[in-house]
Design a protein around this motif. Structure first.
Motif, PDB file in Angstrom:
ATOM      1  N   PHE A 115      45.524  39.808  53.970  1.00 21.14           N
ATOM      2  CA  PHE A 115      45.015  41.166  54.147  1.00 21.14           C
ATOM      3  C   PHE A 115      43.648  41.140  54.837  1.00 21.14           C
ATOM      4  O   PHE A 115      43.364  41.977  55.688  1.00 21.14           O
ATOM      5  N   ILE A 116      42.821  40.186  54.465  1.00 24.04           N
ATOM      6  CA  ILE A 116      41.512  40.063  55.111  1.00 24.04           C
ATOM      7  C   ILE A 116      41.682  39.634  56.563  1.00 24.04           C
ATOM      8  O   ILE A 116      41.037  40.184  57.465  1.00 24.04           O
ATOM      9  N   PHE A 117      42.576  38.661  56.808  1.00 23.66           N
ATOM     10  CA  PHE A 117      42.829  38.217  58.181  1.00 23.66           C
ATOM     11  C   PHE A 117      43.374  39.358  59.037  1.00 23.66           C
ATOM     12  O   PHE A 117      42.990  39.525  60.193  1.00 23.66           O
ATOM     13  N   THR A 118      44.263  40.148  58.460  1.00 27.22           N
ATOM     14  CA  THR A 118      44.839  41.274  59.199  1.00 27.22           C
ATOM     15  C   THR A 118      43.781  42.331  59.488  1.00 27.22           C
ATOM     16  O   THR A 118      43.756  42.911  60.582  1.00 27.22           O
ATOM     17  N   ALA A 119      42.907  42.588  58.528  1.00 32.00           N
ATOM     18  CA  ALA A 119      41.832  43.566  58.750  1.00 32.00           C
ATOM     19  C   ALA A 119      40.920  43.101  59.883  1.00 32.00           C
ATOM     20  O   ALA A 119      40.565  43.885  60.772  1.00 32.00           O
ATOM     21  N   LEU A 120      40.554  41.829  59.868  1.00 28.10           N
ATOM     22  CA  LEU A 120      39.679  41.304  60.924  1.00 28.10           C
ATOM     23  C   LEU A 120      40.354  41.338  62.288  1.00 28.10           C
ATOM     24  O   LEU A 120      39.753  41.750  63.288  1.00 28.10           O
ATOM     25  N   THR A 121      41.605  40.916  62.338  1.00 23.15           N
ATOM     26  CA  THR A 121      42.314  40.868  63.610  1.00 23.15           C
ATOM     27  C   THR A 121      42.546  42.255  64.183  1.00 23.15           C
ATOM     28  O   THR A 121      42.298  42.498  65.373  1.00 23.15           O
ATOM     29  N   SER A 122      43.011  43.173  63.357  1.00 21.51           N
ATOM     30  CA  SER A 122      43.257  44.530  63.858  1.00 21.51           C
ATOM     31  C   SER A 122      41.952  45.216  64.244  1.00 21.51           C
ATOM     32  O   SER A 122      41.900  45.963  65.223  1.00 21.51           O
ATOM     33  N   MET A 123      40.890  44.950  63.512  1.00 22.66           N
ATOM     34  CA  MET A 123      39.581  45.501  63.861  1.00 22.66           C
ATOM     35  C   MET A 123      39.131  44.969  65.222  1.00 22.66           C
ATOM     36  O   MET A 123      38.642  45.728  66.067  1.00 22.66           O
ATOM     37  N   PHE A 124      39.323  43.683  65.447  1.00 24.35           N
ATOM     38  CA  PHE A 124      38.946  43.077  66.725  1.00 24.35           C
ATOM     39  C   PHE A 124      39.729  43.698  67.883  1.00 24.35           C
ATOM     40  O   PHE A 124      39.167  44.038  68.926  1.00 24.35           O
ATOM     41  N   VAL A 125      41.027  43.869  67.693  1.00 28.31           N
ATOM     42  CA  VAL A 125      41.870  44.433  68.757  1.00 28.31           C
ATOM     43  C   VAL A 125      41.479  45.881  69.044  1.00 28.31           C
ATOM     44  O   VAL A 125      41.352  46.288  70.206  1.00 28.31           O
ATOM     45  N   LEU A 126      41.286  46.670  68.009  1.00 32.91           N
ATOM     46  CA  LEU A 126      40.915  48.064  68.206  1.00 32.91           C
ATOM     47  C   LEU A 126      39.556  48.199  68.905  1.00 32.91           C
ATOM     48  O   LEU A 126      39.384  49.026  69.793  1.00 32.91           O
ATOM     49  N   ARG A 127      38.602  47.363  68.525  1.00 33.18           N
ATOM     50  CA  ARG A 127      37.290  47.396  69.186  1.00 33.18           C
ATOM     51  C   ARG A 127      37.393  46.893  70.619  1.00 33.18           C
ATOM     52  O   ARG A 127      36.692  47.384  71.506  1.00 33.18           O
ATOM     53  N   HIS A 128      38.273  45.926  70.864  1.00 33.13           N
ATOM     54  CA  HIS A 128      38.466  45.408  72.217  1.00 33.13           C
ATOM     55  C   HIS A 128      38.961  46.508  73.162  1.00 33.13           C
ATOM     56  O   HIS A 128      38.580  46.551  74.328  1.00 33.13           O
ATOM     57  N   PHE A 129      39.789  47.396  72.658  1.00 31.40           N
ATOM     58  CA  PHE A 129      40.315  48.483  73.473  1.00 31.40           C
ATOM     59  C   PHE A 129      39.396  49.709  73.493  1.00 31.40           C
ATOM     60  O   PHE A 129      39.785  50.771  73.973  1.00 31.40           O
ATOM     61  N   GLY A 130      38.192  49.572  72.964  1.00 28.88           N
ATOM     62  CA  GLY A 130      37.199  50.626  73.086  1.00 28.88           C
ATOM     63  C   GLY A 130      37.315  51.744  72.080  1.00 28.88           C
ATOM     64  O   GLY A 130      36.728  52.818  72.280  1.00 28.88           O
ATOM     65  N   ILE A 131      38.039  51.539  71.004  1.00 29.18           N
ATOM     66  CA  ILE A 131      38.145  52.550  69.953  1.00 29.18           C
ATOM     67  C   ILE A 131      36.800  52.585  69.201  1.00 29.18           C
ATOM     68  O   ILE A 131      36.171  51.548  69.000  1.00 29.18           O
ATOM     69  N   SER A 132      36.367  53.750  68.778  1.00 33.38           N
ATOM     70  CA  SER A 132      35.082  53.873  68.081  1.00 33.38           C
ATOM     71  C   SER A 132      35.094  53.071  66.780  1.00 33.38           C
ATOM     72  O   SER A 132      36.155  52.744  66.239  1.00 33.38           O
ATOM     73  N   SER A 142      36.851  54.944  63.787  1.00 32.25           N
ATOM     74  CA  SER A 142      38.306  54.983  64.006  1.00 32.25           C
ATOM     75  C   SER A 142      38.909  53.595  63.875  1.00 32.25           C
ATOM     76  O   SER A 142      40.030  53.447  63.374  1.00 32.25           O
ATOM     77  N   SER A 143      38.182  52.565  64.296  1.00 28.16           N
ATOM     78  CA  SER A 143      38.675  51.195  64.172  1.00 28.16           C
ATOM     79  C   SER A 143      38.778  50.769  62.717  1.00 28.16           C
ATOM     80  O   SER A 143      39.733  50.109  62.322  1.00 28.16           O
ATOM     81  N   VAL A 144      37.786  51.145  61.927  1.00 26.73           N
ATOM     82  CA  VAL A 144      37.830  50.812  60.500  1.00 26.73           C
ATOM     83  C   VAL A 144      39.015  51.499  59.832  1.00 26.73           C
ATOM     84  O   VAL A 144      39.799  50.876  59.113  1.00 26.73           O
ATOM     85  N   VAL A 145      39.179  52.796  60.093  1.00 26.33           N
ATOM     86  CA  VAL A 145      40.289  53.543  59.501  1.00 26.33           C
ATOM     87  C   VAL A 145      41.628  52.992  59.984  1.00 26.33           C
ATOM     88  O   VAL A 145      42.537  52.753  59.183  1.00 26.33           O
ATOM     89  N   GLY A 146      41.750  52.759  61.290  1.00 29.76           N
ATOM     90  CA  GLY A 146      42.990  52.205  61.837  1.00 29.76           C
ATOM     91  C   GLY A 146      43.289  50.823  61.307  1.00 29.76           C
ATOM     92  O   GLY A 146      44.439  50.481  61.023  1.00 29.76           O
ATOM     93  N   SER A 147      42.261  50.015  61.156  1.00 34.66           N
ATOM     94  CA  SER A 147      42.445  48.666  60.626  1.00 34.66           C
ATOM     95  C   SER A 147      42.951  48.687  59.192  1.00 34.66           C
ATOM     96  O   SER A 147      43.873  47.948  58.834  1.00 34.66           O
ATOM     97  N   VAL A 148      42.360  49.541  58.372  1.00 36.06           N
ATOM     98  CA  VAL A 148      42.790  49.631  56.966  1.00 36.06           C
ATOM     99  C   VAL A 148      44.205  50.190  56.877  1.00 36.06           C
ATOM    100  O   VAL A 148      45.038  49.686  56.108  1.00 36.06           O
ATOM    101  N   LEU A 149      44.510  51.209  57.669  1.00 33.90           N
ATOM    102  CA  LEU A 149      45.869  51.770  57.651  1.00 33.90           C
ATOM    103  C   LEU A 149      46.895  50.744  58.112  1.00 33.90           C
ATOM    104  O   LEU A 149      47.969  50.603  57.513  1.00 33.90           O
ATOM    105  N   TYR A 150      46.584  50.025  59.176  1.00 35.29           N
ATOM    106  CA  TYR A 150      47.500  48.990  59.669  1.00 35.29           C
ATOM    107  C   TYR A 150      47.662  47.885  58.642  1.00 35.29           C
ATOM    108  O   TYR A 150      48.758  47.352  58.443  1.00 35.29           O
ATOM    109  N   ASN A 151      46.587  47.560  57.972  1.00 37.28           N
ATOM    110  CA  ASN A 151      46.602  46.487  56.977  1.00 37.28           C
ATOM    111  C   ASN A 151      47.557  46.778  55.824  1.00 37.28           C
ATOM    112  O   ASN A 151      48.155  45.861  55.271  1.00 37.28           O
ATOM    113  N   PHE A 152      47.719  48.053  55.491  1.00 41.07           N
ATOM    114  CA  PHE A 152      48.532  48.399  54.329  1.00 41.07           C
ATOM    115  C   PHE A 152      49.850  49.075  54.707  1.00 41.07           C
ATOM    116  O   PHE A 152      50.382  49.872  53.933  1.00 41.07           O
TER     117      PHE A 152
END
Length: 166
Positions: free
Chosen positions: A120-137, A140-150
């Motif tokens: 879950f921690i690895f997924t949060a970090l990875t999804s956060m990195f991808v969302l920030r890479h694509f320029g998401i605020s 929104s990246s934190v919320v998207g990362s947590v939603l994707y994680n679960f």
């Protein structure tokens, strides 16, 4: 003075770090709430469905602990033991991480549980990195990362297919 400015992070770097940390802390808080991690014994599997894939994963993890690595298990498959050299299933990185965890926790269930929770921690970090890479605020990246994680997939595969869950 120039050296001191290199030691103090820029405000954007600090904000990035805090957004990643927020995604991790929120994910851990949700895990504590879902599994009741403060009052369970990690020496037993978090979710025990009793399926053959789950017991196979448990056997591989226990073999990893008892035999040094998972390719050969001398405690299963008499008279010569079990050899998994031809078995086309394994990804070595998750097993290597489990091997490191097993240096501190010798119980196979604790090793599987801690690895599963770390996914879950690895997924949060990875999804956060991808969302920030694509320029998401950041928010929104934190919320998207947590939603994707679960998403349900992470729970559906769970400890039955640890390498798929990660």
């Amino acid at each position: 003075m120039a050296m001191l400015s290199k030691l103090i992070p820029e405000s954007n770097t600090l904000k990035e770090f805090l957004s990643y940390l927020t995604a991790i802390v929120v994910s851990i808080a949700i895990l504590i709430w879902i599994y009741g991690l403060l009052k369970i014994d990690l020496n037993y599997l978090l979710v025990n469905r009793g399926g053959s894939d789950e017991w196979f994963q448990a056997m591989v993890t226990k073999g990893l602990i008892d035999n040094g690595w998972f390719w050969h298990n001398s405690f299963v498959g008499m008279p010569t033991g079990l050899d998994l050299y031809d078995f086309p299933h394994f990804d070595s990185l998750p097993l290597f991480i489990m091997k490191i965890i097993s240096l501190f926790f010798r119980n196979y269930a604790a090793t599987m549980n801690i690895y599963f929770l770390l996914t879950f921690i690895f997924t949060a970090l990875t999804s956060m990195f991808v969302l920030r890479h694509f320029g998401i605020s950041r928010l929104s990246s934190v919320v998207g990362s947590v939603l994707y994680n679960f998403l349900p997939y992470h729970f559906a595969t769970g400890e039955i297919h640890l390498t798929l869950a990660s």
